[in-house]
Motif scaffolding. Structure first.
Motif, PDB file in Angstrom:
ATOM      1  N   ASP A   1      38.678  71.096  -5.742  1.00 27.76           N
ATOM      2  CA  ASP A   1      39.658  70.052  -5.433  1.00 27.76           C
ATOM      3  C   ASP A   1      40.311  69.509  -6.704  1.00 27.76           C
ATOM      4  N   SER A   2      39.518  69.359  -7.765  1.00 21.37           N
ATOM      5  CA  SER A   2      40.078  68.844  -9.020  1.00 21.37           C
ATOM      6  C   SER A   2      41.123  69.789  -9.593  1.00 21.37           C
ATOM      7  N   ALA A   3      40.880  71.108  -9.468  1.00 23.23           N
ATOM      8  CA  ALA A   3      41.848  72.093  -9.961  1.00 23.23           C
ATOM      9  C   ALA A   3      43.143  72.026  -9.164  1.00 23.23           C
ATOM     10  N   LYS A   4      43.037  71.882  -7.853  1.00 23.00           N
ATOM     11  CA  LYS A   4      44.233  71.827  -7.018  1.00 23.00           C
ATOM     12  C   LYS A   4      45.065  70.583  -7.319  1.00 23.00           C
ATOM     13  N   TYR A   5      44.384  69.455  -7.549  1.00 18.87           N
ATOM     14  CA  TYR A   5      45.111  68.246  -7.927  1.00 18.87           C
ATOM     15  C   TYR A   5      45.794  68.414  -9.275  1.00 18.87           C
ATOM     16  N   LEU A   6      45.102  69.033 -10.223  1.00 20.07           N
ATOM     17  CA  LEU A   6      45.694  69.236 -11.547  1.00 20.07           C
ATOM     18  C   LEU A   6      46.899  70.163 -11.479  1.00 20.07           C
ATOM     19  N   PHE A   7      46.762  71.265 -10.736  1.00 23.14           N
ATOM     20  CA  PHE A   7      47.888  72.188 -10.587  1.00 23.14           C
ATOM     21  C   PHE A   7      49.073  71.499  -9.912  1.00 23.14           C
ATOM     22  N   TYR A   8      48.788  70.620  -8.971  1.00 25.10           N
ATOM     23  CA  TYR A   8      49.864  69.898  -8.298  1.00 25.10           C
ATOM     24  C   TYR A   8      50.641  69.045  -9.291  1.00 25.10           C
TER      25      TYR A   8
ATOM     26  N   PRO B   1      50.346  61.924  -3.304  1.00 25.47           N
ATOM     27  CA  PRO B   1      48.903  61.974  -3.600  1.00 25.47           C
ATOM     28  C   PRO B   1      48.100  60.864  -2.933  1.00 25.47           C
ATOM     29  N   LEU B   2      48.704  59.685  -2.747  1.00 25.43           N
ATOM     30  CA  LEU B   2      47.983  58.584  -2.120  1.00 25.43           C
ATOM     31  C   LEU B   2      47.953  58.701  -0.599  1.00 25.43           C
ATOM     32  N   ALA B   3      48.999  59.281  -0.023  1.00 32.15           N
ATOM     33  CA  ALA B   3      49.128  59.283   1.440  1.00 32.15           C
ATOM     34  C   ALA B   3      48.557  60.530   2.102  1.00 32.15           C
ATOM     35  N   LEU B   4      48.402  61.628   1.359  1.00 26.34           N
ATOM     36  CA  LEU B   4      47.996  62.896   1.970  1.00 26.34           C
ATOM     37  C   LEU B   4      46.613  63.322   1.514  1.00 26.34           C
ATOM     38  N   ASP B   5      45.934  64.065   2.377  1.00 26.47           N
ATOM     39  CA  ASP B   5      44.640  64.622   1.988  1.00 26.47           C
ATOM     40  C   ASP B   5      44.849  65.854   1.117  1.00 26.47           C
ATOM     41  N   GLY B   6      43.749  66.440   0.643  1.00 33.37           N
ATOM     42  CA  GLY B   6      43.847  67.561  -0.283  1.00 33.37           C
ATOM     43  C   GLY B   6      44.562  68.762   0.292  1.00 33.37           C
ATOM     44  N   PHE B   7      44.319  69.063   1.572  1.00 27.65           N
ATOM     45  CA  PHE B   7      44.951  70.226   2.196  1.00 27.65           C
ATOM     46  C   PHE B   7      46.460  70.057   2.286  1.00 27.65           C
ATOM     47  N   ARG B   8      46.898  68.882   2.783  1.00 24.48           N
ATOM     48  CA  ARG B   8      48.335  68.640   2.934  1.00 24.48           C
ATOM     49  C   ARG B   8      49.019  68.532   1.580  1.00 24.48           C
ATOM     50  N   LEU B   9      48.331  67.955   0.605  1.00 24.01           N
ATOM     51  CA  LEU B   9      48.926  67.842  -0.728  1.00 24.01           C
ATOM     52  C   LEU B   9      49.104  69.222  -1.353  1.00 24.01           C
ATOM     53  N   ASN B  10      48.166  70.116  -1.097  1.00 25.98           N
ATOM     54  CA  ASN B  10      48.306  71.475  -1.598  1.00 25.98           C
ATOM     55  C   ASN B  10      49.480  72.182  -0.936  1.00 25.98           C
ATOM     56  N   LEU B  11      49.715  71.873   0.354  1.00 19.35           N
ATOM     57  CA  LEU B  11      50.891  72.414   1.033  1.00 19.35           C
ATOM     58  C   LEU B  11      52.180  71.913   0.382  1.00 19.35           C
TER      59      LEU B  11
ATOM     60  N   GLY C   1      58.412  78.875 -10.879  1.00 19.83           N
ATOM     61  CA  GLY C   1      57.944  78.545  -9.539  1.00 19.83           C
ATOM     62  C   GLY C   1      56.978  79.585  -8.996  1.00 19.83           C
ATOM     63  N   GLY C   2      57.268  80.866  -9.231  1.00 19.06           N
ATOM     64  CA  GLY C   2      56.377  81.920  -8.765  1.00 19.06           C
ATOM     65  C   GLY C   2      55.010  81.870  -9.424  1.00 19.06           C
ATOM     66  N   ALA C   3      54.987  81.596 -10.728  1.00 21.31           N
ATOM     67  CA  ALA C   3      53.708  81.488 -11.438  1.00 21.31           C
ATOM     68  C   ALA C   3      52.884  80.320 -10.914  1.00 21.31           C
ATOM     69  N   MET C   4      53.529  79.178 -10.668  1.00 21.78           N
ATOM     70  CA  MET C   4      52.812  78.022 -10.138  1.00 21.78           C
ATOM     71  C   MET C   4      52.346  78.275  -8.704  1.00 21.78           C
ATOM     72  N   PHE C   5      53.118  79.046  -7.946  1.00 14.06           N
ATOM     73  CA  PHE C   5      52.696  79.409  -6.588  1.00 14.06           C
ATOM     74  C   PHE C   5      51.381  80.181  -6.638  1.00 14.06           C
ATOM     75  N   THR C   6      51.281  81.144  -7.548  1.00 15.69           N
ATOM     76  CA  THR C   6      50.063  81.939  -7.667  1.00 15.69           C
ATOM     77  C   THR C   6      48.868  81.059  -8.020  1.00 15.69           C
ATOM     78  N   LEU C   7      49.072  80.109  -8.920  1.00 17.54           N
ATOM     79  CA  LEU C   7      47.975  79.228  -9.319  1.00 17.54           C
ATOM     80  C   LEU C   7      47.523  78.338  -8.164  1.00 17.54           C
ATOM     81  N   GLN C   8      48.479  77.834  -7.376  1.00 16.14           N
ATOM     82  CA  GLN C   8      48.124  76.893  -6.321  1.00 16.14           C
ATOM     83  C   GLN C   8      47.593  77.582  -5.068  1.00 16.14           C
ATOM     84  N   VAL C   9      48.130  78.748  -4.751  1.00 13.72           N
ATOM     85  CA  VAL C   9      47.742  79.421  -3.513  1.00 13.72           C
ATOM     86  C   VAL C   9      46.607  80.419  -3.747  1.00 13.72           C
ATOM     87  N   GLY C  10      46.582  81.034  -4.918  1.00  9.68           N
ATOM     88  CA  GLY C  10      45.491  81.937  -5.241  1.00  9.68           C
ATOM     89  C   GLY C  10      45.739  83.393  -4.930  1.00  9.68           C
ATOM     90  N   PHE C  11      46.996  83.786  -4.698  1.00  7.19           N
ATOM     91  CA  PHE C  11      47.323  85.193  -4.493  1.00  7.19           C
ATOM     92  C   PHE C  11      48.829  85.371  -4.669  1.00  7.19           C
TER      93      PHE C  11
END
Length: 383
Positions: free
Chosen positions: A197-204, A30-40, A265-275
């Motif tokens: 962005d806040s949702a993506k950080y929380l899901f992470y 979380p400290l070293a990566l931006d939002g896009f890379r952290l979501n990856l 893992g599949g459920a969390m994938f749907t939440l983080q990726v959105g499909f």
């Protein structure tokens, strides 16, 4: 205290490995990566659930499944169905010929919400379904296979065939599942914007917390009597059966638990990726999950997390830099690991870290010279 230290954390080495992994994913990334890379990274970590399920099923249970994408996809689709119903409110779908149903149903001239979709309007039911539906499906497969002593390569092929059948079924029933496109345009969770962005950080962070929880729970299972019997079944199944244990029930349980872990893992994938789409259910993702486990070390719960991160990072990097060669590079990486490091990253770490740590301890600890005892002085004086 010893119960927590030995059973849940895996002793000194296990606790240290879990601590390093926790610092890496909770602090460093979380400290070293931006939002896009952290979501990856968060997306990669959802695959780690499936890789850990293979540690339980394949590494310790000795049963290779080439269909873990089935359960990953089931968990993802259960979550996607809830999110899609929320996005398909009458207000949001007023332009459709039939408001209040998902858009792909309206496109396929379905005028009423199917009965099996209706319960997914409840978030509580959805959470229960994410855990129960994959485990129940795995139970049906497990009873059909293990009670008839089907195992080895035959079980692997059958799970692969089931993955193909489920993929074809999802694609063919486009009006009920979204077809080849899957379930898309998922934007809110109980009215909360999932794309922020806040949702993506929380899901992470939720994903990381669930990952650590699964590691601890899996270690408890593997260090228990059940885990020891599971290893015995893997090495000498007939001997365990002759000892009076029902081997099939042990295999069914670990298969169901592995399915549950993959579904999270599949459920969390749907939440983080959105499909969610059928491309995560079939043969290719299931084989990739086996590669994650093999590269990380199929006997190490923490090792497969690193293996998953490494392979997916390489996949992303190679596809960006070498779009025409990345498949060959990925295949070469996997072959090299299997040929030169058959126990994966975890085996490589154990092979080289143990001698190094011994040398470090030998240099740090002062040498203690044994003093002669008083009895030796008395013996000399008497002489």
């Amino acid at each position: 205290m010893s119960f927590i230290y030995d059973k849940l954390l895996g002793g000194k080495s296990g606790a240290l490995g879990l601590l390093v992994l926790s610092i890496l994913i909770l602090v460093v990334f979380p400290l070293a990566l931006d939002g896009f890379r952290l979501n990856l990274i968060g997306k990669y970590l959802t695959y780690a659930f499936a890789a850990m399920s293979l540690v339980l099923l394949w590494g310790y249970g000795g049963t290779l499944s080439l269909g873990q994408g089935i359960f990953f996809g089931l968990g993802g689709y259960c979550m996607a169905m809830f999110l899609k119903l929320e996005a398909s409110s009458p207000e949001n779908t007023a332009i459709q010929s039939t408001p209040g149903i998902p858009d792909f149903m309206d496109w396929n001239q379905i005028t009423e919400l199917p009965w099996f979709w209706e319960p997914f309007s409840s978030f509580g039911f959805t959470i229960a379904a994410i855990l129960i539906v994959p485990a129940l499906f795995a139970y049906i497969i497990g009873v059909a296979m293990f009670k008839r002593r089907v195992g080895g390569v035959y079980f692997a092929i059958i799970t692969q065939v089931i993955a193909v059948i489920l993929t074809v079924l999802i694609v063919g029933q486009q009006g009920f599942t979204g077809g080849i496109n899957g379930i898309t345009d998922l934007r809110t969770l109980n009215g909360w914007d999932m794309t922020s962005d806040s949702a993506k950080y929380l899901f992470y962070y939720i994903n990381c917390a669930l990952l650590i929880t699964v590691i601890v729970l899996s270690r408890f299972i593997l260090t228990s009597k059940f885990g020891r019997l599971l290893l015995a079944i893997r090495d000498k199944e007939d001997r365990v059966r002759f000892s009076g244990y029902d081997v099939a029930n042990f295999k069914i349980f670990i298969f169901c638990f592995a399915a549950l872990v993959s579904a999270i893992g599949g459920a969390m994938f749907t939440l983080q990726v959105g499909f969610m789409s059928p491309s995560f259910v079939g043969i290719v993702p299931s084989i990739e999950m086996v590669i994650f486990a093999a590269v990380g070390g199929r006997m190490s719960l923490i090792g497969v997390v690193y293996g998953t991160l490494l392979i997916n990072f390489g996949k992303t990097t190679f596809s960006e830099s070498f779009p025409e060669l990345w498949l060959f590079l990925m295949g070469g990486t996997f072959i090299a690991v299997v040929m030169f490091f058959p126990n994966g990253l975890a085996g490589l770490w154990e092979e080289y870290s143990t001698p190094l740590m011994k040398k470090i301890r030998a240099k740090i600890q002062p040498s203690v010279t044994a003093k002669p005892s008083s009895s030796s002085y008395e013996t000399k004086e008497s002489k």
